[in-house]
Motif scaffolding. Sequence first.
Motif, PDB file in Angstrom:
ATOM      1  N   ILE A  16       0.838  -1.199   0.000  1.00  0.00           N
ATOM      2  CA  ILE A  16       0.000   0.000   0.000  1.00  0.00           C
ATOM      3  C   ILE A  16       0.872   1.247   0.000  1.00  0.00           C
ATOM      4  O   ILE A  16       0.590   2.237  -0.689  1.00  0.00           O
ATOM      5  CB  ILE A  16      -0.947  -0.013   1.215  1.00  0.00           C
ATOM      6  N   GLY A  17       1.974   1.198   0.761  1.00  0.00           N
ATOM      7  CA  GLY A  17       2.916   2.322   0.768  1.00  0.00           C
ATOM      8  C   GLY A  17       3.518   2.552  -0.602  1.00  0.00           C
ATOM      9  O   GLY A  17       3.652   3.710  -1.047  1.00  0.00           O
ATOM     10  N   PHE A  18       3.892   1.469  -1.294  1.00  0.00           N
ATOM     11  CA  PHE A  18       4.402   1.596  -2.663  1.00  0.00           C
ATOM     12  C   PHE A  18       3.378   2.294  -3.561  1.00  0.00           C
ATOM     13  O   PHE A  18       3.710   3.215  -4.313  1.00  0.00           O
ATOM     14  CB  PHE A  18       4.714   0.211  -3.242  1.00  0.00           C
ATOM     15  N   ALA A  19       2.140   1.829  -3.477  1.00  0.00           N
ATOM     16  CA  ALA A  19       1.096   2.397  -4.334  1.00  0.00           C
ATOM     17  C   ALA A  19       0.867   3.874  -4.017  1.00  0.00           C
ATOM     18  O   ALA A  19       0.695   4.691  -4.935  1.00  0.00           O
ATOM     19  CB  ALA A  19      -0.200   1.601  -4.157  1.00  0.00           C
ATOM     20  N   VAL A  20       0.875   4.228  -2.729  1.00  0.00           N
ATOM     21  CA  VAL A  20       0.660   5.627  -2.342  1.00  0.00           C
ATOM     22  C   VAL A  20       1.789   6.503  -2.860  1.00  0.00           C
ATOM     23  O   VAL A  20       1.564   7.604  -3.393  1.00  0.00           O
ATOM     24  CB  VAL A  20       0.528   5.743  -0.812  1.00  0.00           C
ATOM     25  N   VAL A  21       3.038   6.029  -2.717  1.00  0.00           N
ATOM     26  CA  VAL A  21       4.191   6.806  -3.192  1.00  0.00           C
ATOM     27  C   VAL A  21       4.111   7.026  -4.698  1.00  0.00           C
ATOM     28  O   VAL A  21       4.303   8.142  -5.204  1.00  0.00           O
ATOM     29  CB  VAL A  21       5.507   6.095  -2.810  1.00  0.00           C
ATOM     30  N   ILE A  22       3.823   5.958  -5.429  1.00  0.00           N
ATOM     31  CA  ILE A  22       3.736   6.078  -6.889  1.00  0.00           C
ATOM     32  C   ILE A  22       2.597   7.008  -7.283  1.00  0.00           C
ATOM     33  O   ILE A  22       2.725   7.826  -8.214  1.00  0.00           O
ATOM     34  CB  ILE A  22       3.561   4.683  -7.522  1.00  0.00           C
ATOM     35  N   ALA A  23       1.461   6.916  -6.585  1.00  0.00           N
ATOM     36  CA  ALA A  23       0.320   7.784  -6.904  1.00  0.00           C
ATOM     37  C   ALA A  23       0.652   9.247  -6.646  1.00  0.00           C
ATOM     38  O   ALA A  23       0.341  10.127  -7.460  1.00  0.00           O
ATOM     39  CB  ALA A  23      -0.900   7.357  -6.083  1.00  0.00           C
ATOM     40  N   ILE A  24       1.310   9.522  -5.508  1.00  0.00           N
ATOM     41  CA  ILE A  24       1.672  10.906  -5.181  1.00  0.00           C
ATOM     42  C   ILE A  24       2.631  11.472  -6.213  1.00  0.00           C
ATOM     43  O   ILE A  24       2.472  12.608  -6.700  1.00  0.00           O
ATOM     44  CB  ILE A  24       2.271  10.982  -3.768  1.00  0.00           C
ATOM     45  N   LEU A  25       3.645  10.677  -6.568  1.00  0.00           N
ATOM     46  CA  LEU A  25       4.606  11.158  -7.568  1.00  0.00           C
ATOM     47  C   LEU A  25       3.958  11.320  -8.938  1.00  0.00           C
ATOM     48  O   LEU A  25       4.294  12.238  -9.690  1.00  0.00           O
ATOM     49  CB  LEU A  25       5.783  10.185  -7.647  1.00  0.00           C
ATOM     50  N   GLY A  26       3.025  10.435  -9.269  1.00  0.00           N
ATOM     51  CA  GLY A  26       2.339  10.568 -10.543  1.00  0.00           C
ATOM     52  C   GLY A  26       1.492  11.834 -10.614  1.00  0.00           C
ATOM     53  O   GLY A  26       1.501  12.550 -11.622  1.00  0.00           O
ATOM     54  N   VAL A  27       0.779  12.119  -9.513  1.00  0.00           N
ATOM     55  CA  VAL A  27      -0.029  13.343  -9.475  1.00  0.00           C
ATOM     56  C   VAL A  27       0.868  14.579  -9.544  1.00  0.00           C
ATOM     57  O   VAL A  27       0.574  15.552 -10.254  1.00  0.00           O
ATOM     58  CB  VAL A  27      -0.892  13.363  -8.205  1.00  0.00           C
ATOM     59  N   ALA A  28       1.989  14.540  -8.795  1.00  0.00           N
ATOM     60  CA  ALA A  28       2.908  15.681  -8.826  1.00  0.00           C
ATOM     61  C   ALA A  28       3.498  15.882 -10.215  1.00  0.00           C
ATOM     62  O   ALA A  28       3.619  17.021 -10.695  1.00  0.00           O
ATOM     63  CB  ALA A  28       4.030  15.469  -7.801  1.00  0.00           C
ATOM     64  N   ALA A  29       3.857  14.784 -10.880  1.00  0.00           N
ATOM     65  CA  ALA A  29       4.415  14.890 -12.231  1.00  0.00           C
ATOM     66  C   ALA A  29       3.393  15.464 -13.200  1.00  0.00           C
ATOM     67  O   ALA A  29       3.703  16.349 -14.016  1.00  0.00           O
ATOM     68  CB  ALA A  29       4.884  13.516 -12.702  1.00  0.00           C
ATOM     69  N   ALA A  30       2.154  14.977 -13.112  1.00  0.00           N
ATOM     70  CA  ALA A  30       1.114  15.490 -14.004  1.00  0.00           C
ATOM     71  C   ALA A  30       0.856  16.979 -13.757  1.00  0.00           C
ATOM     72  O   ALA A  30       0.698  17.764 -14.708  1.00  0.00           O
ATOM     73  CB  ALA A  30      -0.169  14.686 -13.802  1.00  0.00           C
ATOM     74  N   PHE A  31       0.838  17.380 -12.475  1.00  0.00           N
ATOM     75  CA  PHE A  31       0.588  18.793 -12.153  1.00  0.00           C
ATOM     76  C   PHE A  31       1.700  19.687 -12.694  1.00  0.00           C
ATOM     77  O   PHE A  31       1.441  20.749 -13.271  1.00  0.00           O
ATOM     78  CB  PHE A  31       0.462  18.949 -10.643  1.00  0.00           C
ATOM     79  N   LEU A  32       2.952  19.252 -12.485  1.00  0.00           N
ATOM     80  CA  LEU A  32       4.069  20.074 -12.949  1.00  0.00           C
ATOM     81  C   LEU A  32       4.104  20.186 -14.470  1.00  0.00           C
ATOM     82  O   LEU A  32       4.317  21.263 -15.033  1.00  0.00           O
ATOM     83  CB  LEU A  32       5.383  19.490 -12.433  1.00  0.00           C
ATOM     84  N   ILE A  33       3.902  19.058 -15.137  1.00  0.00           N
ATOM     85  CA  ILE A  33       3.978  19.081 -16.601  1.00  0.00           C
ATOM     86  C   ILE A  33       2.824  19.870 -17.204  1.00  0.00           C
ATOM     87  O   ILE A  33       2.996  20.648 -18.147  1.00  0.00           O
ATOM     88  CB  ILE A  33       4.014  17.639 -17.139  1.00  0.00           C
ATOM     89  N   LEU A  34       1.620  19.687 -16.633  1.00  0.00           N
ATOM     90  CA  LEU A  34       0.474  20.423 -17.164  1.00  0.00           C
ATOM     91  C   LEU A  34       0.526  21.914 -16.832  1.00  0.00           C
ATOM     92  O   LEU A  34      -0.095  22.729 -17.525  1.00  0.00           O
ATOM     93  CB  LEU A  34      -0.824  19.808 -16.620  1.00  0.00           C
ATOM     94  N   SER A  35       1.260  22.262 -15.751  1.00  0.00           N
ATOM     95  CA  SER A  35       1.373  23.676 -15.378  1.00  0.00           C
ATOM     96  C   SER A  35       2.285  24.435 -16.325  1.00  0.00           C
ATOM     97  O   SER A  35       2.178  25.666 -16.429  1.00  0.00           O
ATOM     98  CB  SER A  35       1.891  23.803 -13.938  1.00  0.00           C
ATOM     99  N   LEU A  36       3.185  23.742 -16.977  1.00  0.00           N
ATOM    100  CA  LEU A  36       4.053  24.427 -17.932  1.00  0.00           C
ATOM    101  C   LEU A  36       3.253  24.884 -19.148  1.00  0.00           C
ATOM    102  O   LEU A  36       2.350  24.178 -19.608  1.00  0.00           O
ATOM    103  CB  LEU A  36       5.186  23.478 -18.385  1.00  0.00           C
ATOM    104  N   PRO A  37       3.558  26.056 -19.680  1.00  0.00           N
ATOM    105  CA  PRO A  37       2.831  26.527 -20.868  1.00  0.00           C
ATOM    106  C   PRO A  37       3.138  25.665 -22.076  1.00  0.00           C
ATOM    107  O   PRO A  37       4.145  24.958 -22.127  1.00  0.00           O
ATOM    108  CB  PRO A  37       3.343  27.965 -21.054  1.00  0.00           C
ATOM    109  N   ASP A  38       2.265  25.750 -23.057  1.00  0.00           N
ATOM    110  CA  ASP A  38       2.458  24.998 -24.295  1.00  0.00           C
ATOM    111  C   ASP A  38       3.719  25.484 -25.000  1.00  0.00           C
ATOM    112  O   ASP A  38       3.971  26.681 -25.117  1.00  0.00           O
ATOM    113  CB  ASP A  38       1.247  25.196 -25.207  1.00  0.00           C
ATOM    114  N   ALA A  39       4.536  24.546 -25.425  1.00  0.00           N
ATOM    115  CA  ALA A  39       5.801  24.915 -26.050  1.00  0.00           C
ATOM    116  C   ALA A  39       5.599  25.696 -27.342  1.00  0.00           C
ATOM    117  O   ALA A  39       6.448  26.503 -27.741  1.00  0.00           O
ATOM    118  CB  ALA A  39       6.621  23.654 -26.332  1.00  0.00           C
TER     119      ALA A  39
END
Length: 228
Positions: free
Chosen positions: A15-38
Amino acid sequence: MTSSFVTKGNRIVWIGFAVVIAILGVAAAFLILSLPDANAFNAQVERIFIENDTLTGRADLKLLEILAQSGTAFSDTLASYRMVIFVLLVFSCAMLLSALVFLLLLTTLGRRMAQIERSGIQVRSLVIQRNENMVYLNDMGFKLTPAAIETLSVLAEARMDDDILSGSEIESMISGKPSADCEEAAGATRIKRLRDALGNQMVSELLVRNIARQGYMLSVAKDAIDVR
């Protein structure tokens, strides 16, 4: 009970593995989507070209060319930022998962050590050679003092008879005095010296057990003892 505890611990780790991966996935999606369109900058330059068809002067065209080149550089920079963010997230994910794995290994090791402490040391053979002042515990040989050998021999003989000896009884059997004339502390001192002679604290503490309000005994199977 132990197997259910282990299963529960493994479930918590996954469960800890899944939570860590989920948190990092959400953070990655937020950061990438926050960047303006190239291509947003290039799109704006293109719109300027289309909406201002009167810009036909040499200076105007040079300015628009510079803006177009700047848009291309901006696009390349954003692409590199996305790659850097992706690499950092992968690295952080690997570090967190490694930390969880090490935590699991430490927990498992601690559980095994606790089981060893509860069950006692597993002794396949205990050979006591009085004439050489040697004791062989499994594949380990210990050179003991004559007094320590006598104490261990008394405990071994008592173990073969399923007896538990108090400190005064140990002192009586070694010294030859009546048990009533011997002190409990004298036998306890002999046990302490035996443990000191064995050296390894884990071996000595698990081999010679102290049963509260009863006395001392060896945590060894009777058929594994050989006194020579």
